[in-house]
Each structure stands twice: as C-alpha cells, then as structure tokens.
Design an enzyme around this catalytic site. Structure first.
Site, short mmCIF file in Angstrom:
data_model
loop_
_atom_site.label_atom_id
_atom_site.label_comp_id
_atom_site.label_asym_id
_atom_site.label_seq_id
_atom_site.Cartn_x
_atom_site.Cartn_y
_atom_site.Cartn_z
N SER A 257 0.83 -1.20 0.00
CA SER A 257 0.00 0.00 0.00
C SER A 257 0.87 1.26 0.00
O SER A 257 2.09 1.18 0.06
CB SER A 257 -0.91 0.00 1.22
N LYS A 258 0.19 2.40 -0.07
CA LYS A 258 0.90 3.67 -0.20
C LYS A 258 2.02 3.87 0.82
O LYS A 258 3.05 4.43 0.50
CB LYS A 258 -0.10 4.84 -0.06
N ARG A 259 1.78 3.40 2.03
CA ARG A 259 2.79 3.68 3.04
C ARG A 259 4.10 2.93 2.79
O ARG A 259 5.12 3.20 3.42
CB ARG A 259 2.25 3.34 4.43
N GLY A 261 5.49 3.03 -0.14
CA GLY A 261 6.12 3.67 -1.29
C GLY A 261 5.20 3.62 -2.49
O GLY A 261 3.99 3.67 -2.33
#
Length: 497
Positions: A257-259, A261
């Site tokens: 997921s976004k966290r 990268g």
RNA sequence: GGCGCAUUCGUCUAGCGGCCAAGGACACCGCCCUCUCAAGGCGGAGACCACGGGUUCGAAUCCCGUAUGCGCUACCA
C-alpha cells in the site's frame, strides 16, 4: 469467434495499482498466447468511490505498457457499452428475473438494523452477518414494508438467496478444488438501493453477456466464489474458468500500500523505469517458466505464458531486483533508443540538473557516458549535470589527489592545459593517448592526473569516463575549466598563507 | 470469532516420490578488469525444504494435525 476472451475489469477509484496491473498483464498475455480477445471493461458501480479521470489514467497506464485491447470503453466493440454505469437496465432485468424465479428477494432492512444485527451475530458461532429476515416475509409484511419505504422515498435492495445447505466447489486454475459451505455465506446484495448493481451481479452478468471465457483476479475474491457459482446456477448459465492470482506483498509481508512507497504503475514511469521492465518484472511476480530464465522479450512471454505455471503464494515486490532488471534493459538499448527515451523522459519530468531540453545530437553524445551507469532514467541527469552548468562548484582541495600536493597538482593542470591546447584532434581517443603519455613524462600516477582533471572539469569525484566527458565538453570549455581550476588552486593556497 | 488460501536461501523462484547432502536470479562478500563510478568476468557465503506425525524400500515432493502469515466476513471492488 475465438476460444479465449479475457477481460481486465478495473474500477476507477484511483491510480492503477501494480497488483491490478499485474492482473491486466496476465489477462493480456493469456489472450495473446491463445490468439484470443483482450477486453477492458470499467466497473464503475460504486458512485461513492468514483474518482474523476481515473478511467483515463488506467487507460494511459495500459497503453504505456503496450497492452492493446480489442474491445473497451474507448474503442467500443461488439458488446458495448464497456462501462457498467451505462448498462444499468441489464442488471435490473436479471435481478427482477431472479426474484420471479424465486432465487432473490427484496430486502427492506435499514442500514442501522444491518449494522446492529451484524454486531450481535458476530459474537455467535453462527456466522452469516445478515439474519435473512426479509427472505421469509409474508406477502402482507412485504407490502407493508414496501409502502413504508416508498413513503420515505427510498428503495429496497435485492438480495440473492444462498442455498441453506450443501457445498459449492470450484476447480480453480491455479489452486485446484476449493469447497465452501453454502450455509456460511450471506444472502448478498445484488442490486443496491440506488439502482446500481454490486460487483457480484454486475461482473457476472457482463462476463456472461460478453462471453468471457477466463476470469483472472486477485485471490481476495476466492471467498466470494460460492456466491458467484450459485448465481450462475440460478441464472442457468455456464460459469467461465477462474484463476485466483496470488497477491503482491510489501517487504513486511502485508498488502502493498501507499505507506510502503510507490503503488501506482505510473509512479514507476515517473521514477524512470522502462515499460518493458515493468511487464517482465510484474509477470515474474507470480509466474515463472523454469529454473533459470528471468529475462523475457514480450514475444517470448507471450509464447511461454501459461496459467498452470502461476504460483500460489504471495510475492514481495522487490525493488532491488526491479532496479537490476531496469539497468539491464537500459544497457540493452541502442544509443538512439536510449537518447529518445531520455529526451521523452526529460520532457515529461524536467530534471533540475538540466535547464532546457538538449538537442537530439547532444543526447546522442550523452548516452555513451551514462548508459552503463544507470538503473533508471532518472540516474542520467545527475551524472551529466556538469555539461549544463555555467560554473561548477567544488572545494579546491578536491583537486589534490592522494599523495599529491598543491605544487604537483598545479603542474598536472598546467601540463594538461598545454597538451590539450595543442592537440590536433579533440576526441576521446587522442585525448587518452595524450594524457596517458603525459603520465609517464611528468611522473605521476594515472589516477592522480585523471582525478584532478575530473574534479576540474566536472566538479564531481564520481563522474562518467574522463576522456569521453572532455570530448563532449569540447576543447574550449575543457581548457577554460582547467585554467579556472588552476587559478582556484592558487587563490586557495594564497589565502592559506 | 468463523471461513478460505498460503508456507523451499534475506527476496523472487526451480522442484510435481528416487537425477536434491536442493538448482538459478537479485542483494551481499572476495578476487580480476579499471582514470572515479559503473558495467563485465570468476569465486564465496546463504534454505536441517515452517513444525510434528504418518504413507512408502525411499518424501521438499502424497496424507493428517499444529503453528505462523495473509485474505474475506459492506447497499467497496
């Protein structure tokens, strides 16, 4: 008609996630392999999560990768439209038919009641979240609830009647047989109160109407299979073949997921990865040919791809290997191809090191300097930053190499300046011959002379090969930089005393 | 909690009963090449095949259980 019709069905809720794109690649590969059709269908049935422009971005991503489709929202096709929001009457029709044939029912429960019921039941061993209250309403009760709801200007949802006993078994193309108990599956909502279908109804109706033969999707869909298979049975339709793909994980083994990268394919484009690297790399995340082949051309991917060789376990997205592969493909490009790629990349994402887009000729000269030193297209600009600077910055001390002093460094710069001034042809080959000869004459180490000149002309300790760099810099500029370095050295020394 | 899926070097994987005291790749380490950095070449370290039981003459490969991880359990997909 072809035997293989495979579809990629993204929902336009944001950027194209690499996991979804991997599915698209598999879809495309499968269709190509069997000479079938690749179809893009937009699943925009969630109005709350819809994001403007998302369809365009997804299409851009697919095009960037070179995946071409035979039917889709932008080009139409025999089974148009390819956007579910434009096919609403179709889903309503089948939902009504299911009610008529006794396989579905209208549900009047309020969201509040559903939440409450779910909460209460979750404590029990009894597992479905919904208590099926509206499944067994009498005609009178139904009429009363219908009137009450309509009076408030609301509509009921339509739920599917799951069988209360028995099991449902799927023969998945990658996982084999998996069996589920029907009684543990909820009477799921097929048609929402806003008239839109849920995924369960919509994808199934469309897959049937569009004559899809193979459905590839993430393994998070596996638990929904009994719903789909029972729905197919109720409708009297033959289900397609299913393949539930392993998911792509982050380094900590959780869902990427976004966290962690970058998750959007387009972010990788912006980071300087080549489209073919992404196709090759993503394909290998979940598929392999044998015990040694890792580098595939698109043609050989098509020739060799098969669902039978898709792995079952999730795979971690390994950026280091991605970098290696990208570097490999960059090195494999011709000078001209890389020059074009770089120019396009710099135009789309102007690097701070380069004030304005270089000419094609200059790009052609830059490529040999950077090609084998790059992992991504982003790596090029910093390496040749010195070519674009008015004045390069460095500490005069950096000119002085190991076991050298001010005097000997000064002498080196002086000698190089003289030699280069009188050199007949200013190209890498003759520059190298000159400087190598000079090393013996003035009795210094090659690394010492070259090191000083490198700092003098590029302002960098680490830079592309010296002789080639000087050639690109040109005689005039090279001489000016060397002379300037000599002066800076003198000034610094004077200041010390 | 329930249901389901998965489990081979740090990572991606090969392996579908004997060819495996487990092969390849990335990353890592060393050497070579070398004007720096790379690239390239050679070599090295790294997995008691999650654990425990079976089945079998023989199991990483088949079966059962356990553990761990992940997914699903929405009028989201």
């Amino acid at each position: 008609m072809s035997d293989f019709r495979v579809r990629f069905a993204p929902s336009p809720t944001g950027e194209p996630h690499v996991g979804n794109i991997r599915t698209a690649i598999f879809d495309w590969l499968l269709a190509q392999r069997h000479g079938g059709d690749f179809i893009v269908r937009v699943e925009d049935t969630d109005r709350a999560r819809a994001v403007d422009g998302a369809v365009e971005v997804i299409i851009e991503a697919l095009k960037w990768l070179g995946l071409e489709w035979n039917e889709g929202p932008d080009i139409g096709g025999e089974y148009a439209p390819y956007k579910q929001s434009e096919r609403l009457p179709l889903y309503a029709k089948y939902a009504e038919r299911l009610i008529a044939s006794g396989f579905a029912y209208k549900c009047y429960c309020s969201p509040e009641r559903l939440i409450k019921v779910r909460k209460e039941r979750s404590k029990q061993q009894n597992t479905t979240g919904y208590d099926r209250r509206c499944r067994n309403l009498t005609g009178e009760e139904r009429n009363a609830l219908e009137l009450e709801l309509r009076a408030r200007g609301e509509n009921p949802v339509i739920r599917f009647k799951m069988p209360l006993d028995g099991t449902t078994t799927i023969d998945d193309l990658v996982r084999g047989e998996v069996t589920f108990e029907n009684r543990l599956v909820d009477d799921f909502v097929m048609l929402k109160s806003d008239g839109y279908p849920t995924y369960h109804l919509a994808h199934l109706v469309d897959d049937h109407e569009m004559r899809i033969t193979h459905v590839l999707r993430g393994e998070e869909w596996l638990p929904s299979v009994p719903r789909h298979l029972q729905l197919y049975a109720a409708l009297g339709w033959k289900p397609p073949q299913f393949a539930h793909l392993p998911i792509i994980l982050a380094p900590d083994r959780s869902k990427l997921s976004k966290r962690h990268g970058a998750t959007s394919l387009l972010e990788y484009r912006e980071m300087g990865y080549l489209p073919h690297t992404m196709v090759n790399f993503l394909t290998l995340l979940g598929w392999s040919l044998d015990d040694k082949t890792e580098l595939f051309s698109t043609d050989s991917l098509i020739a060799n791809f098969s669902i039978e060789r898709v792995s079952k376990a999730g795979a971690i997205f390994n950026t280091e290997k991605l970098d290696w592969m990208n570097g490999h493909y960059i090195r494999e490009m011709s000078t001209n191809e890389l020059a074009d790629a770089l120019l396009n990349f710099w135009q789309a994402y102007p690097p701070p090191e380069i004030p304005s887009l270089p000419s094609h000729e200059l790009a052609l000269e830059i490529v040999p300097l950077v090609q084998e030193r790059m992992k991504t297209l982003r790596d090029a600009a910093p390496l040749v930053a010195f070519l674009f600077k008015e004045r390069i910055e460095y500490e005069p001390d950096e000119l002085i190499q190991r076991r050298m002093d001010v005097a000997s460094t000064h002498m080196c710069l002086e000698a190089a300046h003289d030699g280069l001034t009188n050199l007949p042809a200013f190209n890498a080959e003759s520059i190298e011959a000159l400087l190598r000869g000079m090393v013996k004459e003035i009795d210094v180490k090659a690394g010492q002379l070259f090191g000083s000149l490198r700092v003098a002309t590029t302002g960098q300790r680490v830079a592309p090969p010296l002789f080639e760099s000087l050639e690109v810099l040109g005689r005039e500029r090279s001489l000016a930089l060397i002379a300037d370095a000599r002066d800076r050295l003198d000034v610094a020394t004077a200041a010390h005393k």
